[in-house]
Design a protein around this motif. Structure first.
Motif, PDB file in Angstrom:
ATOM      1  N   LEU A  76       0.691  -1.144   0.012  1.00 23.01           N
ATOM      2  CA  LEU A  76      -0.280   0.060  -0.065  1.00 23.01           C
ATOM      3  C   LEU A  76       0.775   1.246  -0.155  1.00 23.01           C
ATOM      4  O   LEU A  76       0.604   2.283  -0.737  1.00 23.01           O
ATOM      5  N   ARG A  77       1.962   1.134   0.607  1.00 25.06           N
ATOM      6  CA  ARG A  77       2.803   2.444   0.627  1.00 25.06           C
ATOM      7  C   ARG A  77       3.789   2.584  -0.506  1.00 25.06           C
ATOM      8  O   ARG A  77       4.029   3.851  -0.646  1.00 25.06           O
ATOM      9  N   ALA A  78       3.789   1.518  -1.058  1.00 27.94           N
ATOM     10  CA  ALA A  78       4.882   1.562  -2.440  1.00 27.94           C
ATOM     11  C   ALA A  78       4.431   2.750  -3.352  1.00 27.94           C
ATOM     12  O   ALA A  78       5.560   3.508  -3.962  1.00 27.94           O
ATOM     13  N   ILE A  79       3.238   3.269  -3.477  1.00 26.41           N
ATOM     14  CA  ILE A  79       2.806   4.375  -4.458  1.00 26.41           C
ATOM     15  C   ILE A  79       3.596   5.648  -3.983  1.00 26.41           C
ATOM     16  O   ILE A  79       3.804   6.527  -4.575  1.00 26.41           O
ATOM     17  N   VAL A  80       3.780   5.929  -2.626  1.00 24.13           N
ATOM     18  CA  VAL A  80       4.292   7.248  -2.063  1.00 24.13           C
ATOM     19  C   VAL A  80       5.782   7.182  -2.625  1.00 24.13           C
ATOM     20  O   VAL A  80       6.353   8.282  -3.083  1.00 24.13           O
ATOM     21  N   GLU A  81       6.486   6.079  -3.187  1.00 22.14           N
ATOM     22  CA  GLU A  81       7.878   6.326  -3.472  1.00 22.14           C
ATOM     23  C   GLU A  81       7.971   6.912  -4.799  1.00 22.14           C
ATOM     24  O   GLU A  81       8.813   7.716  -5.245  1.00 22.14           O
ATOM     25  N   ASP A  82       6.918   6.316  -5.665  1.00 23.94           N
ATOM     26  CA  ASP A  82       6.783   7.065  -6.912  1.00 23.94           C
ATOM     27  C   ASP A  82       6.400   8.625  -6.923  1.00 23.94           C
ATOM     28  O   ASP A  82       6.975   9.372  -7.581  1.00 23.94           O
ATOM     29  N   VAL A  83       5.510   8.792  -5.817  1.00 22.57           N
ATOM     30  CA  VAL A  83       5.018  10.388  -5.869  1.00 22.57           C
ATOM     31  C   VAL A  83       6.210  11.173  -5.554  1.00 22.57           C
ATOM     32  O   VAL A  83       6.597  12.065  -6.042  1.00 22.57           O
ATOM     33  N   ILE A  84       7.129  10.688  -4.494  1.00 23.32           N
ATOM     34  CA  ILE A  84       8.412  11.547  -4.145  1.00 23.32           C
ATOM     35  C   ILE A  84       9.375  11.401  -5.097  1.00 23.32           C
ATOM     36  O   ILE A  84       9.982  12.555  -5.505  1.00 23.32           O
ATOM     37  N   LYS A  85       9.463  10.473  -5.834  1.00 25.61           N
ATOM     38  CA  LYS A  85      10.273  10.387  -6.835  1.00 25.61           C
ATOM     39  C   LYS A  85       9.879  11.450  -8.063  1.00 25.61           C
ATOM     40  O   LYS A  85      10.824  12.188  -8.819  1.00 25.61           O
ATOM     41  N   LEU A  86       8.638  11.556  -8.259  1.00 25.10           N
ATOM     42  CA  LEU A  86       8.007  12.392  -9.281  1.00 25.10           C
ATOM     43  C   LEU A  86       8.495  13.922  -8.849  1.00 25.10           C
ATOM     44  O   LEU A  86       8.930  14.645  -9.775  1.00 25.10           O
ATOM     45  N   GLY A  87       8.206  14.182  -7.555  1.00 25.98           N
ATOM     46  CA  GLY A  87       8.648  15.480  -7.017  1.00 25.98           C
ATOM     47  C   GLY A  87      10.009  15.923  -7.236  1.00 25.98           C
ATOM     48  O   GLY A  87      10.644  16.862  -7.537  1.00 25.98           O
ATOM     49  N   LYS A  88      10.864  14.708  -6.888  1.00 24.04           N
ATOM     50  CA  LYS A  88      12.231  15.006  -7.108  1.00 24.04           C
ATOM     51  C   LYS A  88      13.013  14.849  -8.244  1.00 24.04           C
ATOM     52  O   LYS A  88      14.024  15.862  -8.785  1.00 24.04           O
ATOM     53  N   GLU A  89      12.639  13.983  -9.038  1.00 23.57           N
ATOM     54  CA  GLU A  89      13.308  13.720 -10.597  1.00 23.57           C
ATOM     55  C   GLU A  89      12.826  14.577 -11.521  1.00 23.57           C
ATOM     56  O   GLU A  89      13.701  15.150 -12.302  1.00 23.57           O
ATOM     57  N   ALA A  90      11.552  14.491 -11.334  1.00 18.75           N
ATOM     58  CA  ALA A  90      10.922  15.372 -12.438  1.00 18.75           C
ATOM     59  C   ALA A  90      10.729  16.902 -12.294  1.00 18.75           C
ATOM     60  O   ALA A  90      10.787  17.904 -13.309  1.00 18.75           O
ATOM     61  N   TYR A  91      10.533  17.234 -11.112  1.00 16.38           N
ATOM     62  CA  TYR A  91      10.335  18.719 -10.676  1.00 16.38           C
ATOM     63  C   TYR A  91      11.359  19.566  -9.869  1.00 16.38           C
ATOM     64  O   TYR A  91      11.016  20.152  -9.113  1.00 16.38           O
ATOM     65  N   GLY A  92      12.666  19.284 -10.343  1.00 11.46           N
ATOM     66  CA  GLY A  92      13.580  19.960  -9.973  1.00 11.46           C
ATOM     67  C   GLY A  92      13.857  20.122  -8.401  1.00 11.46           C
ATOM     68  O   GLY A  92      14.374  21.331  -7.825  1.00 11.46           O
ATOM     69  N   MET A  93      14.057  19.005  -7.921  1.00 13.32           N
ATOM     70  CA  MET A  93      14.525  18.715  -6.505  1.00 13.32           C
ATOM     71  C   MET A  93      15.580  18.091  -6.253  1.00 13.32           C
ATOM     72  O   MET A  93      15.867  17.601  -4.901  1.00 13.32           O
ATOM     73  N   ARG A  94      16.490  18.070  -7.190  1.00  9.14           N
ATOM     74  CA  ARG A  94      17.809  17.381  -6.966  1.00  9.14           C
ATOM     75  C   ARG A  94      18.864  18.434  -6.969  1.00  9.14           C
ATOM     76  O   ARG A  94      18.819  19.302  -7.847  1.00  9.14           O
ATOM     77  N   ASP A  95      19.633  18.149  -5.993  1.00  8.11           N
ATOM     78  CA  ASP A  95      21.000  19.018  -5.705  1.00  8.11           C
ATOM     79  C   ASP A  95      20.620  20.489  -5.894  1.00  8.11           C
ATOM     80  O   ASP A  95      20.965  21.215  -6.759  1.00  8.11           O
ATOM     81  N   LEU A  96      19.787  20.848  -4.983  1.00  7.95           N
ATOM     82  CA  LEU A  96      19.336  22.149  -4.934  1.00  7.95           C
ATOM     83  C   LEU A  96      20.375  23.139  -4.823  1.00  7.95           C
ATOM     84  O   LEU A  96      21.430  22.977  -3.938  1.00  7.95           O
ATOM     85  N   HIS A  97      20.497  24.561  -5.413  1.00  7.47           N
ATOM     86  CA  HIS A  97      21.178  25.592  -5.347  1.00  7.47           C
ATOM     87  C   HIS A  97      20.862  26.312  -4.146  1.00  7.47           C
ATOM     88  O   HIS A  97      20.681  27.498  -4.265  1.00  7.47           O
ATOM     89  N   CYS A  98      20.309  25.817  -2.852  1.00  6.58           N
ATOM     90  CA  CYS A  98      19.875  26.550  -1.886  1.00  6.58           C
ATOM     91  C   CYS A  98      20.498  26.016  -0.662  1.00  6.58           C
ATOM     92  O   CYS A  98      20.849  24.936  -0.400  1.00  6.58           O
ATOM     93  N   TYR A  99      21.037  27.214   0.235  1.00  3.97           N
ATOM     94  CA  TYR A  99      21.661  26.712   1.520  1.00  3.97           C
ATOM     95  C   TYR A  99      21.007  27.187   2.770  1.00  3.97           C
ATOM     96  O   TYR A  99      21.749  27.141   3.887  1.00  3.97           O
ATOM     97  N   ASP A 100      19.834  27.515   2.658  1.00  3.69           N
ATOM     98  CA  ASP A 100      19.341  27.774   3.878  1.00  3.69           C
ATOM     99  C   ASP A 100      17.664  27.331   3.916  1.00  3.69           C
ATOM    100  O   ASP A 100      17.350  27.027   2.926  1.00  3.69           O
ATOM    101  N   TYR A 101      16.909  27.414   5.163  1.00  7.69           N
ATOM    102  CA  TYR A 101      15.555  26.663   5.122  1.00  7.69           C
ATOM    103  C   TYR A 101      14.526  27.381   4.368  1.00  7.69           C
ATOM    104  O   TYR A 101      13.806  26.875   3.597  1.00  7.69           O
ATOM    105  N   GLU A 102      14.658  28.901   4.307  1.00  6.39           N
ATOM    106  CA  GLU A 102      13.597  29.478   3.498  1.00  6.39           C
ATOM    107  C   GLU A 102      13.686  29.187   2.226  1.00  6.39           C
ATOM    108  O   GLU A 102      12.610  28.965   1.632  1.00  6.39           O
ATOM    109  N   PRO A 103      14.912  29.398   1.195  1.00  6.69           N
ATOM    110  CA  PRO A 103      14.756  29.194  -0.173  1.00  6.69           C
ATOM    111  C   PRO A 103      14.527  27.629  -0.154  1.00  6.69           C
ATOM    112  O   PRO A 103      13.730  27.270  -1.319  1.00  6.69           O
ATOM    113  N   VAL A 104      14.925  26.824   0.624  1.00 10.84           N
ATOM    114  CA  VAL A 104      14.747  25.139   0.408  1.00 10.84           C
ATOM    115  C   VAL A 104      13.198  24.970   0.342  1.00 10.84           C
ATOM    116  O   VAL A 104      12.566  24.423  -0.363  1.00 10.84           O
TER     117      VAL A 104
END
Length: 340
Positions: A281-309
């Motif tokens: 049942l939980r497996a779907i959440v891994e695909d959701v998180i992967k979509l946000g990270k891999e497809a929508y610009g959440m890899r190796d962020l050029h941000c170094y503080d909580y606010e911009p992150v």
């Protein structure tokens, strides 16, 4: 590579629908409500930022492409050229909470739940890796980013906790916290935040992995939810049953027996739920998180503080949420979107 809109291409068509969503009256009212103004300028800036995240581009490169290509400006419905300084100024001018409230307003998370129907939710976390040289010696005593560990190994950055509705896959909540803090330590804080924001109510079931401890089941029951924490091999039902007792505060209620009955029903749901195949049942959440990270610009962020992150996280959540609201909810479709 040049950024040229392609008519009929699935990814460009999805981006077109997202751009349409940003131009709706609902989105503009939300921007005005949370004082992200002037509204028309905010919509224009968000279009450029969203496009950059959508194609994993540097903001400067995305702005340059918009200014250079008439067909791209026509696609985004931007008449004049964009100044890079204006984009950076827009992102730094407003607080992250304003962005977060705007995003969840667009996703209709603030709307009140009707009826007595309970929900099945999934609570999970993911690493937020920053674009930092891991081999450089750093004094991180006063830095917001820390060393953390995930299934992929050690990383330098932060972590994000996210709550997802199982039925619609819509993100309901996220929280950014230090990478060196274990999930079990932040678990009570997350439940308190969810209860305060009325995102959970009595009887809701939450599938969780990585928080395994007998006391965490008891904490969940105390908050009136069914904490379906995926058990380990040495888990013993009889031990958990022996630890469970009524929360003390129910004895202050006007109808103690009624409250006892409610909590007995909650405990019964917990033991029934723990016998299910929670990992599937939980497996779907891994695909959701992967979509946000891999497809929508959440890899190796050029941000170094909580606010911009947190601002980048909120926009990634917005893109993910709109994608699901447009009907892209099947597992294979989500996986294909992640690999684009």
């Amino acid at each position: 590579m040049p950024v040229i809109p392609v008519r009929g291409d699935e990814k460009w068509e999805l981006l077109r629908k997202i751009v349409d969503k940003l131009e709706t009256r609902e989105a503009k009212k939300a921007l005005a409500k949370y004082k992200i103004t002037p509204v028309n300028k905010a919509v224009k800036m968000l279009k450029v930022i969203v496009m950059a995240m959508f194609f994993e581009l540097e903001t400067s490169y995305a702005v340059n492409e918009v200014n250079k290509r008439y067909e791209l400006r026509k696609f985004l419905r931007i008449e004049e050229e964009i100044k890079l300084k204006s984009v950076y100024s827009f992102m730094s001018e407003f607080e992250s909470e304003q962005f977060i409230k705007f995003v969840f307003s667009i996703l209709n998370i603030n709307s009140k739940r009707r009826g007595n129907k309970t929900s099945l939710l999934i609570l999970d976390w993911t690493d937020i890796s920053l674009d930092l040289n891991p081999f450089r010696r750093r004094d991180m005593k006063n830095k917001p980013y820390k060393w953390g560990y995930s299934t992929k190994g050690f990383f330098l950055g932060m972590k994000m906790m996210i709550l997802i509705d199982y039925k619609t896959l819509t993100p309901l909540f996220f929280h950014v916290y230090p990478a060196n803090v274990h999930e079990s330590r932040i678990y009570p804080l997350i439940l308190e935040l969810l209860k305060r924001r009325k995102l959970i109510r009595f009887g809701d079931a939450i599938i969780i992995e990585g928080f395994y401890a007998y006391k965490n089941y008891l904490i969940g029951i105390r908050y009136g939810v069914v904490p379906l924490i995926i058990p380990k091999k040495n888990f013993r039902f009889n031990r958990l049953e022996g630890l469970i007792s009524y929360p003390l505060f129910i004895f202050n209620s006007k109808n103690v027996e009624k409250e006892k009955k409610r909590y007995r029903k909650l405990v019964r749901k917990l033991f029934e739920g723990l016998k299910l195949n929670l990992k599937s049942l939980r497996a779907i959440v891994e695909d959701v998180i992967k979509l946000g990270k891999e497809a929508y610009g959440m890899r190796d962020l050029h941000c170094y503080d909580y606010e911009p992150v947190k601002k980048r996280c909120s926009l990634s959540v917005l893109l993910t949420g709109i994608t699901f609201k447009l009907g892209f909810r099947e597992k294979k479709v989500i996986q294909r979107l992640s690999e684009w």
